[in-house]
Design a protein around this motif. Sequence first.
Motif, mmCIF file in Angstrom:
data_model
loop_
_atom_site.group_PDB
_atom_site.id
_atom_site.type_symbol
_atom_site.label_atom_id
_atom_site.label_comp_id
_atom_site.label_asym_id
_atom_site.label_seq_id
_atom_site.Cartn_x
_atom_site.Cartn_y
_atom_site.Cartn_z
ATOM 1 N N ALA A 84 0.813 -1.214 0.000
ATOM 2 C CA ALA A 84 0.000 0.000 0.000
ATOM 3 C C ALA A 84 0.852 1.271 0.000
ATOM 4 O O ALA A 84 0.446 2.298 -0.552
ATOM 5 N N ASP A 85 2.036 1.207 0.596
ATOM 6 C CA ASP A 85 2.921 2.374 0.623
ATOM 7 C C ASP A 85 3.895 2.380 -0.551
ATOM 8 O O ASP A 85 4.904 3.095 -0.522
ATOM 9 N N GLN A 86 3.585 1.597 -1.582
ATOM 10 C CA GLN A 86 4.384 1.495 -2.809
ATOM 11 C C GLN A 86 5.784 0.950 -2.551
ATOM 12 O O GLN A 86 6.736 1.268 -3.262
ATOM 13 N N MET A 87 5.886 0.100 -1.543
ATOM 14 C CA MET A 87 7.183 -0.491 -1.228
ATOM 15 C C MET A 87 6.991 -1.764 -0.401
ATOM 16 O O MET A 87 6.201 -1.784 0.539
ATOM 17 N N VAL A 88 7.684 -2.827 -0.802
ATOM 18 C CA VAL A 88 7.796 -4.012 0.040
ATOM 19 C C VAL A 88 9.248 -4.070 0.481
ATOM 20 O O VAL A 88 10.146 -4.422 -0.296
ATOM 21 N N GLY A 89 9.476 -3.659 1.741
ATOM 22 C CA GLY A 89 10.834 -3.527 2.244
ATOM 23 C C GLY A 89 11.466 -4.851 2.608
ATOM 24 O O GLY A 89 10.850 -5.920 2.534
ATOM 25 N N ARG A 90 12.714 -4.761 3.027
ATOM 26 C CA ARG A 90 13.456 -5.975 3.389
ATOM 27 C C ARG A 90 12.845 -6.670 4.598
ATOM 28 O O ARG A 90 12.814 -7.891 4.667
ATOM 29 N N GLY A 91 12.375 -5.877 5.563
ATOM 30 C CA GLY A 91 11.744 -6.476 6.731
ATOM 31 C C GLY A 91 10.495 -7.243 6.362
ATOM 32 O O GLY A 91 10.237 -8.341 6.877
ATOM 33 N N GLU A 92 9.712 -6.681 5.455
ATOM 34 C CA GLU A 92 8.507 -7.369 4.996
ATOM 35 C C GLU A 92 8.859 -8.600 4.171
ATOM 36 O O GLU A 92 8.188 -9.632 4.238
ATOM 37 N N GLY A 93 9.941 -8.496 3.384
ATOM 38 C CA GLY A 93 10.399 -9.660 2.637
ATOM 39 C C GLY A 93 10.810 -10.789 3.552
ATOM 40 O O GLY A 93 10.503 -11.970 3.296
ATOM 41 N N LEU A 94 11.502 -10.432 4.650
ATOM 42 C CA LEU A 94 11.897 -11.441 5.630
ATOM 43 C C LEU A 94 10.675 -12.067 6.285
ATOM 44 O O LEU A 94 10.634 -13.284 6.524
ATOM 45 N N ALA A 95 9.653 -11.250 6.556
ATOM 46 C CA ALA A 95 8.419 -11.770 7.151
ATOM 47 C C ALA A 95 7.748 -12.767 6.216
ATOM 48 O O ALA A 95 7.220 -13.798 6.664
ATOM 49 N N LEU A 96 7.757 -12.480 4.916
ATOM 50 C CA LEU A 96 7.174 -13.412 3.949
ATOM 51 C C LEU A 96 7.949 -14.736 3.931
ATOM 52 O O LEU A 96 7.342 -15.815 3.859
ATOM 53 N N LEU A 97 9.265 -14.670 4.001
ATOM 54 C CA LEU A 97 10.073 -15.887 4.009
ATOM 55 C C LEU A 97 9.835 -16.704 5.282
ATOM 56 O O LEU A 97 9.791 -17.946 5.237
ATOM 57 N N LEU A 98 9.666 -16.012 6.408
ATOM 58 C CA LEU A 98 9.332 -16.722 7.649
ATOM 59 C C LEU A 98 7.951 -17.367 7.542
ATOM 60 O O LEU A 98 7.721 -18.456 8.076
ATOM 61 N N GLY A 99 7.042 -16.686 6.849
ATOM 62 C CA GLY A 99 5.728 -17.277 6.599
ATOM 63 C C GLY A 99 5.831 -18.537 5.761
ATOM 64 O O GLY A 99 5.097 -19.511 5.987
ATOM 65 N N LEU A 100 6.750 -18.556 4.818
ATOM 66 C CA LEU A 100 6.972 -19.750 4.009
ATOM 67 C C LEU A 100 7.481 -20.897 4.871
ATOM 68 O O LEU A 100 7.039 -22.045 4.718
ATOM 69 N N ALA A 101 8.393 -20.583 5.790
ATOM 70 C CA ALA A 101 8.907 -21.610 6.692
ATOM 71 C C ALA A 101 7.785 -22.182 7.568
ATOM 72 O O ALA A 101 7.703 -23.405 7.781
ATOM 73 N N ALA A 102 6.906 -21.302 8.053
ATOM 74 C CA ALA A 102 5.773 -21.763 8.861
ATOM 75 C C ALA A 102 4.832 -22.632 8.040
ATOM 76 O O ALA A 102 4.303 -23.644 8.525
ATOM 77 N N TYR A 103 4.633 -22.271 6.783
ATOM 78 C CA TYR A 103 3.770 -23.049 5.893
ATOM 79 C C TYR A 103 4.334 -24.448 5.668
ATOM 80 O O TYR A 103 3.604 -25.446 5.689
ATOM 81 N N LEU A 104 5.646 -24.532 5.476
ATOM 82 C CA LEU A 104 6.289 -25.835 5.311
ATOM 83 C C LEU A 104 6.118 -26.696 6.556
ATOM 84 O O LEU A 104 5.870 -27.905 6.472
#
Length: 361
Positions: A118-138
């Motif tokens: 929404a703020d026209q940016m997906v920052g590194r912290g948010e990218g890390l959160a997505l990767l942690l979400g992938l680990a949780a999904y696995l």
Amino acid sequence: MTFLIFCAGLVLLIAGAELLVKGASRMAASLGISPLVIGLTVVAFGTSSPELAVSVKAVLAGQNGVSLGNIIGSNIFNVLFILGLSALVTPLVVSQQLVRLDVPLMILVSVIVWIMAADQMVGRGEGLALLLGLAAYLFILIRQSRRESGTINDEYAGEFGLVEDRTGHWFVNTGLVAGGLILLVLGSRWLVSSAVAIAQSLGVSDLVIGLTIIAAGTSLPEVVTSVVASLRGERDIAVGNIVGSNLFNLLGVLGLASLVAPAGLQIPAAVINFDLPVMIVVAFACLPIFFTGNRISRMEGALLLAYYVAYTLYLILASAHHDALPWLSGILLYFAIPLTIFTLLIIAVQEMVHHNKSRQE
């Protein structure tokens, strides 16, 4: 010459994905990992490896539009085109509980990504959160696999030819994985550079090229896997591959692309206002189909394909500023989409009434 390089890069991506899936699947099977987990993780994520390679390479080359278009366009292509085509081959009856649970998760993650952007940016912290979400999904998948029946595990083992082999072949399997990765890196380099050149020569933006040509090209492994699985009657696998790939694109590919981007991944306003909402609507469209008898008919498959054609046509007309664009937008906005939503709601209500009557009886 540029087009030949593009085709060569696409061939290398597909070949690399095939080698990576084969080697990784055999290694996972030799470690005693269940065929179900392999099918929904190694295979689903492996077929998405072209998207990962292309998106990361595009970000490092400063082509954010290609990276974003590839991720979003692939998710739209997977549901509308691949799921639609698979249902046309044979009606899909989705009986596996794990797959049904993944669809709401796919919708949730799609909405979260839209909020992040929404703020026209997906920052590194948010990218890390997505990767942690992938680990949780696995982790959830591995736990769920222990509850699945032997029949489902046998289904996945039969589809991917997985046989436990603890006697060796690690060298061969490692070589397959390494060779696949090398082909993916080389193919992504050729594909991105040639696609940008084609976009510039046609006067089309990198984003549109990523949403259409690159998204469709990098999704070819998913096309082959799902259609072949449908022909063989492995319907859970055909759908599971699509849902798993979409989750990996959002959590893994977007997460890693945002993490490696020098200042985070910038999101154009057009993506926030149009392409991401389309991706979310497409994800939501799966919900009634999966919950109404867990059946995707040929008619519903044809409808999904028709929407993909309309979406692609919209992108082409929008990029060319064609006079027919308002006409197409009006048909989609005021007729096709409301009619589809209304029809799906009626089907869902009818299914719920039928289910309640069955329980009472």
